[in-house]
Write a protein that holds these residues in place. Sequence first.
Motif, PDB file in Angstrom:
ATOM      1  N   UNK A  81       3.354   3.838   9.018  1.00 24.78           N
ATOM      2  CA  UNK A  81       2.918   2.699   9.526  1.00 24.78           C
ATOM      3  C   UNK A  81       4.388   2.440  10.685  1.00 24.78           C
ATOM      4  N   UNK A  82       4.707   3.334  11.234  1.00 27.20           N
ATOM      5  CA  UNK A  82       5.650   3.556  12.101  1.00 27.20           C
ATOM      6  C   UNK A  82       5.308   3.786  13.473  1.00 27.20           C
ATOM      7  N   UNK A  83       6.245   3.859  14.600  1.00 23.96           N
ATOM      8  CA  UNK A  83       5.779   4.239  15.951  1.00 23.96           C
ATOM      9  C   UNK A  83       5.140   5.697  16.111  1.00 23.96           C
ATOM     10  N   UNK A  84       4.007   5.628  16.446  1.00 23.95           N
ATOM     11  CA  UNK A  84       3.453   7.042  16.960  1.00 23.95           C
ATOM     12  C   UNK A  84       2.947   6.786  18.332  1.00 23.95           C
ATOM     13  N   UNK A  85       3.518   7.543  19.126  1.00 13.61           N
ATOM     14  CA  UNK A  85       3.043   7.519  20.621  1.00 13.61           C
ATOM     15  C   UNK A  85       2.747   8.740  21.443  1.00 13.61           C
ATOM     16  N   UNK A  86       1.762   8.625  22.197  1.00 14.17           N
ATOM     17  CA  UNK A  86       1.077   9.665  22.955  1.00 14.17           C
ATOM     18  C   UNK A  86       2.184  10.316  24.028  1.00 14.17           C
ATOM     19  N   UNK A  87       2.018  11.721  24.506  1.00 14.43           N
ATOM     20  CA  UNK A  87       3.064  12.358  25.436  1.00 14.43           C
ATOM     21  C   UNK A  87       2.012  12.987  26.321  1.00 14.43           C
ATOM     22  N   UNK A  88       1.036  14.111  25.776  1.00 14.01           N
ATOM     23  CA  UNK A  88       0.234  15.194  26.555  1.00 14.01           C
ATOM     24  C   UNK A  88      -0.951  15.356  25.832  1.00 14.01           C
ATOM     25  N   UNK A  89      -1.801  15.507  26.759  1.00  6.68           N
ATOM     26  CA  UNK A  89      -3.339  15.939  26.157  1.00  6.68           C
ATOM     27  C   UNK A  89      -3.974  17.016  27.259  1.00  6.68           C
ATOM     28  N   UNK A  90      -4.796  17.909  26.270  1.00  9.67           N
ATOM     29  CA  UNK A  90      -5.460  18.985  27.218  1.00  9.67           C
ATOM     30  C   UNK A  90      -6.715  19.311  26.344  1.00  9.67           C
ATOM     31  N   UNK A  91      -7.562  20.066  26.916  1.00  5.48           N
ATOM     32  CA  UNK A  91      -9.053  20.365  26.372  1.00  5.48           C
ATOM     33  C   UNK A  91      -9.285  21.876  26.563  1.00  5.48           C
ATOM     34  N   UNK A  92     -10.000  22.450  25.462  1.00 12.09           N
ATOM     35  CA  UNK A  92     -10.143  23.820  25.647  1.00 12.09           C
ATOM     36  C   UNK A  92     -11.496  24.117  26.000  1.00 12.09           C
ATOM     37  N   UNK A  96     -12.843  21.053  22.489  1.00  9.25           N
ATOM     38  CA  UNK A  96     -12.020  20.329  21.592  1.00  9.25           C
ATOM     39  C   UNK A  96     -10.766  19.888  22.188  1.00  9.25           C
ATOM     40  N   UNK A  97     -10.216  18.999  21.784  1.00  9.36           N
ATOM     41  CA  UNK A  97      -8.916  17.972  22.589  1.00  9.36           C
ATOM     42  C   UNK A  97      -7.859  18.013  21.523  1.00  9.36           C
ATOM     43  N   UNK A  98      -6.858  18.139  22.448  1.00  6.04           N
ATOM     44  CA  UNK A  98      -5.601  18.511  21.905  1.00  6.04           C
ATOM     45  C   UNK A  98      -4.582  17.430  22.625  1.00  6.04           C
ATOM     46  N   UNK A  99      -3.657  16.813  21.510  1.00  3.81           N
ATOM     47  CA  UNK A  99      -2.901  15.610  21.823  1.00  3.81           C
ATOM     48  C   UNK A  99      -1.487  16.003  21.361  1.00  3.81           C
ATOM     49  N   UNK A 100      -0.413  15.819  22.019  1.00  7.76           N
ATOM     50  CA  UNK A 100       0.988  15.785  21.414  1.00  7.76           C
ATOM     51  C   UNK A 100       1.547  14.332  21.791  1.00  7.76           C
ATOM     52  N   UNK A 101       2.534  14.169  20.897  1.00  2.51           N
ATOM     53  CA  UNK A 101       3.255  12.808  20.872  1.00  2.51           C
ATOM     54  C   UNK A 101       4.491  12.824  19.994  1.00  2.51           C
ATOM     55  N   UNK A 102       5.117  11.910  19.847  1.00  3.04           N
ATOM     56  CA  UNK A 102       6.037  11.675  18.918  1.00  3.04           C
ATOM     57  C   UNK A 102       6.105  10.861  17.841  1.00  3.04           C
ATOM     58  N   UNK A 103       6.240  10.901  16.784  1.00  4.44           N
ATOM     59  CA  UNK A 103       6.045  10.473  15.522  1.00  4.44           C
ATOM     60  C   UNK A 103       7.009  10.227  14.499  1.00  4.44           C
ATOM     61  N   UNK A 104       7.574   9.018  14.051  1.00  2.65           N
ATOM     62  CA  UNK A 104       8.547   8.796  13.225  1.00  2.65           C
ATOM     63  C   UNK A 104       8.064   8.436  11.812  1.00  2.65           C
ATOM     64  N   UNK A 105       8.695   9.311  10.799  1.00  2.00           N
ATOM     65  CA  UNK A 105       8.542   9.040   9.432  1.00  2.00           C
ATOM     66  C   UNK A 105       9.689   8.701   8.635  1.00  2.00           C
TER      67      UNK A 105
END
Length: 298
Positions: A81-92, A96-105
């Motif tokens: 329940x902390x910050x999860x934020x998008x950075x990039x996205x692509x598709x194959x 299928x869809x791929x995303x990357x971002x930053x996530x804090x645990x």
Amino acid sequence: IFILYTCILNGQVFEDWDALYPGPSTQGSHQGYNILLDDQGNVIVSGTSFGADSTHYDIVLIKYNSAGSEMWVARYDGGKNDYDGIAGMDIDLLGNIYVTGRSRISYYYDFITIKYDSQGNIIWERRYDGPAHLADNPVDLAVDHLGSIYVGGEGTGLDSIQDLLTIKYNSQGDSIWTRRYRMTDTLPCIVRDIEIDSFDNIYVAGNCYPGYSVVKYTTEGEILWTYNYQGEFGTGRLNAMKIDKNQNVCLTGIYDGKYTTIKLNTNGLQQWVNVYNSPDANFNEPYDLDFDTHGNIY
């Protein structure tokens, strides 16, 4: 909000449809960052959105059909329940869809990379926490024609200095290799873009203080060449990179307050540097570039 416009031959532009995503909570904000089309003409938007039930900010993925009707929404919360934020996205090629971002645990951010099927279901997710267990921030990702995924960002080393970090995953989410690059031992690097050419070579571009830096890798993670540019005065910030059909590399950004665009050939040799300074402005910064069919750069 997402708005689709159409342009007819005489240059007039008309709004086709718009779509508003209000999110599940009236608190916080909802911000879109990336947009792409699949081969069916569906529109996929990714962003960061404040969640309900105290999930804080989540990564959100929305798919619309070509008429603007919402097909599905997928939200990702890292579990703390902390910050999860998008950075990039692509598709194959399979949709299928791929995303990357930053996530804090914990206290510092990690890379989070997620693969979704075309219906918005998570196939796998992978978290990367570097050896120093300090801040790791992804910037973008790219998928090659075999379905391998390359994630680029800055990773903090054991000496607390940031590297240009690149991670390769196969289509099943297995980590194949991780590479770090730094121009010097003492100055930090920040990734700004990652691209793949038609031979599936990988280009990672960013800023290794005080200038622009590019690393070209093979699919096996071997460095083919590196390029570093330092202007005569000041410092630079690279904002975009594109690869043309002949595997030439074009970079653009700001250096000493001026547009600074550079072309490299496929071997990483500098072809030219163009500096533009508007006569009626003391600060000029480009954010993207592209090619036309004749190879002209805009």
